[in-house]
Design an enzyme around this catalytic site. Structure first.
Site, PDB file in Angstrom:
ATOM      1  CG  ASP A  89     -21.458 -10.481  12.828  1.00  0.00           C
ATOM      2  OD1 ASP A  89     -22.022 -11.539  13.180  1.00  0.00           O
ATOM      3  OD2 ASP A  89     -21.690  -9.928  11.744  1.00  0.00           O
ATOM      4  CD1 TRP A 121      -1.477  -2.156   2.488  1.00  0.00           C
ATOM      5  CD2 TRP A 121      -2.470  -1.979   0.521  1.00  0.00           C
ATOM      6  NE1 TRP A 121      -2.221  -3.289   2.301  1.00  0.00           N
ATOM      7  CE2 TRP A 121      -2.842  -3.210   1.098  1.00  0.00           C
ATOM      8  CE3 TRP A 121      -2.992  -1.659  -0.741  1.00  0.00           C
ATOM      9  CZ2 TRP A 121      -3.691  -4.114   0.471  1.00  0.00           C
ATOM     10  CZ3 TRP A 121      -3.843  -2.558  -1.369  1.00  0.00           C
ATOM     11  CH2 TRP A 121      -4.181  -3.764  -0.765  1.00  0.00           C
ATOM     12  N   GLY A 122       2.179   1.088  -0.157  1.00  0.00           N
ATOM     13  CA  GLY A 122       3.065   2.243  -0.245  1.00  0.00           C
ATOM     14  C   GLY A 122       3.465   2.830   1.087  1.00  0.00           C
ATOM     15  CB  THR A 137       8.016   3.816   4.852  1.00  0.00           C
ATOM     16  OG1 THR A 137       7.539   4.963   5.577  1.00  0.00           O
ATOM     17  CG2 THR A 137       8.155   4.142   3.367  1.00  0.00           C
TER      18      THR A 137
END
Length: 413
Positions: A258, A87-88, A90
């Site tokens: 849930d 997801w980019g 760091t």
């Protein structure tokens, strides 16, 4: 939420991979702050920059969990301070979003960058609607809260979960939902589904999570049926580790409320991840406005007696649901699948009914563990950290019988 009934499931994804699992112990120990375990793995020659399926490295996990000693050790051993996950993000991105200021200073001193840093006045979970095209979206699931679509965001396939307008139109509920999202953006664990953000300026309430194409545990059991003991216990460990992380969240524990086979998804490496934690918490607030949490999702079947009786409850409700899920993995599905879910919940709440535990299907240690987990007294049920220890012992014994190796620290076959 039933988010995955339409996901395709391949038979090859039923059993966890074994040929490249060794390095996962380094990741596990780093996230747990186990300095001795980290040193042991590095001395074995495990690369400090090895990543998991999400490209998260040991440094990501240590920075995320606030393990300062591990961060220093990994940097000393050559860990890439600016390694990016899928997801980019760091390690500095994770440390900063979770407020680990000391670790931020250490990473910055070593040249750490935060490419996803946004204006501090803008919530970091907002994603502009123009980044995601819903026109080409593929419907992959539908549940109590809304539809789920497969879309592309920044070149990556993700799941877009919509919240029904009848729910999201209530301003109080909408605010509660966005408050919950602010919490989700900080969660990082290999056994929970990653929240990515919520679409800004959309006429609907839509949030994005990682997309796991192997489907849910519900899909697996529906297709494969009863799992062998080794696979069932390994899967149980995945779920228990994800839930233990949520229950130990600071300053407040996250109770799933849930937990069902549909809310446990499988990644490409064969590991299970818990999803949709916290949604039913918001749904409970909607009860005031006539919205029924359980609806047609089958949640009644996994509901703890105290919840059904509308009594006060705590984290042990998830332990009860967990036990029923483990029971189904050995059984191949619910033993009372022909009965209406609400009738099942009623019997458990008022007649202390529990599923059968055949000695033919369930090893004795598993039988004993399940009985403790679904005990009528919530205070007697074990915590997930205790469950993990017991499952590790059970899996080690089963592996010894089968002549297969087992890593006790990380539960990897």
């Amino acid at each position: 939420m039933d988010t995955s009934t339409a996901y395709p499931t391949s038979s090859s994804s039923m059993v966890q991979k074994t040929d490249s699992d060794g390095p996962y112990r380094l990741l596990y120990c780093s996230g747990k702050g186990n300095k001795w375990g980290v040193m042991q793995e590095l001395e074995k020659g495990v690369e400090p920059n090895v990543g998991d399926y999400d490209k998260r490295t040991a440094l990501h996990l240590a920075a995320c969990e606030g393990c300062t000693e591990i961060v220093l050790l990994l940097l000393e051993k050559g860990a890439d301070v600016n390694s990016t996950d899928r997801w980019g993000r760091t390690p500095l991105s994770d440390a900063r979003s979770l407020g680990h200021l000391e670790i931020c200073k250490i990473l910055e001193a070593h040249g750490g960058l935060d490419p996803v840093a946004l204006d501090s006045q803008t919530p970091s979970y907002w994603i502009h609607y123009s980044e995601v095209s819903m026109k080409g979206a593929i419907l992959i699931g539908e549940g109590a809260y809304g539809e789920v679509y497969k879309v592309k965001w920044r070149g990556t396939e993700v799941a877009a979960k919509t919240i029904r307008s009848s729910i999201a139109s209530n301003e109080k509920v909408r605010k509660a939902f966005l408050k919950e999202l602010a919490l989700w953006q900080k969660l990082r664990h290999p056994n929970i589904v990653q929240f990515l953000g919520v679409l800004k300026n959309s006429d609907r309430l839509i949030f994005l999570t990682e997309y796991l194409k192997n489907g849910s545990l519900y899909d697996i059991l529906r297709k494969k049926g009863r799992l062998d003991a080794l696979t069932a216990v390994s899967y149980a460990l995945d779920i228990a580790r994800g839930m233990n992380y949520l229950h130990h969240h600071k300053p407040h524990a996250i109770i799933h409320r849930d937990l069902t086979p549909r809310n446990v998804l499988q990644d490409e490496a064969g590991r299970l991840k818990v999803t949709d934690f916290g949604l039913s918490k918001i749904a409970q607030e909607k009860d005031v406005y006539g919205y029924k949490m359980t609806g047609g999702t089958g949640s009644y079947r996994y509901m703890a007696p105290e919840v059904y009786r509308r009594e006060s409850y705590g984290k042990s409700v998830d332990v009860f649901s967990f036990a029923l899920i483990v029971h189904e993995m050995f059984q191949g599905g619910p033993s009372n699948r022909e009965e209406p879910p609400e009738h099942v919940a009623d019997q458990r709440a008022y007649e202390d009914s529990r599923p059968p535990l055949s000695s033919y299907l369930y090893p004795e240690p598993v039988r004993m563990l399940l009985k403790k987990c679904w005990h009528r007294n919530p205070d007697v049920r074990p915590k997930f950290e205790e469950i993990i220890t017991e499952l590790e012992n059970i899996l080690e014994n089963e592996q010894t019988k089968a002549g297969v190796g087992f890593c006790r620290t990380c539960g990897i076959l």
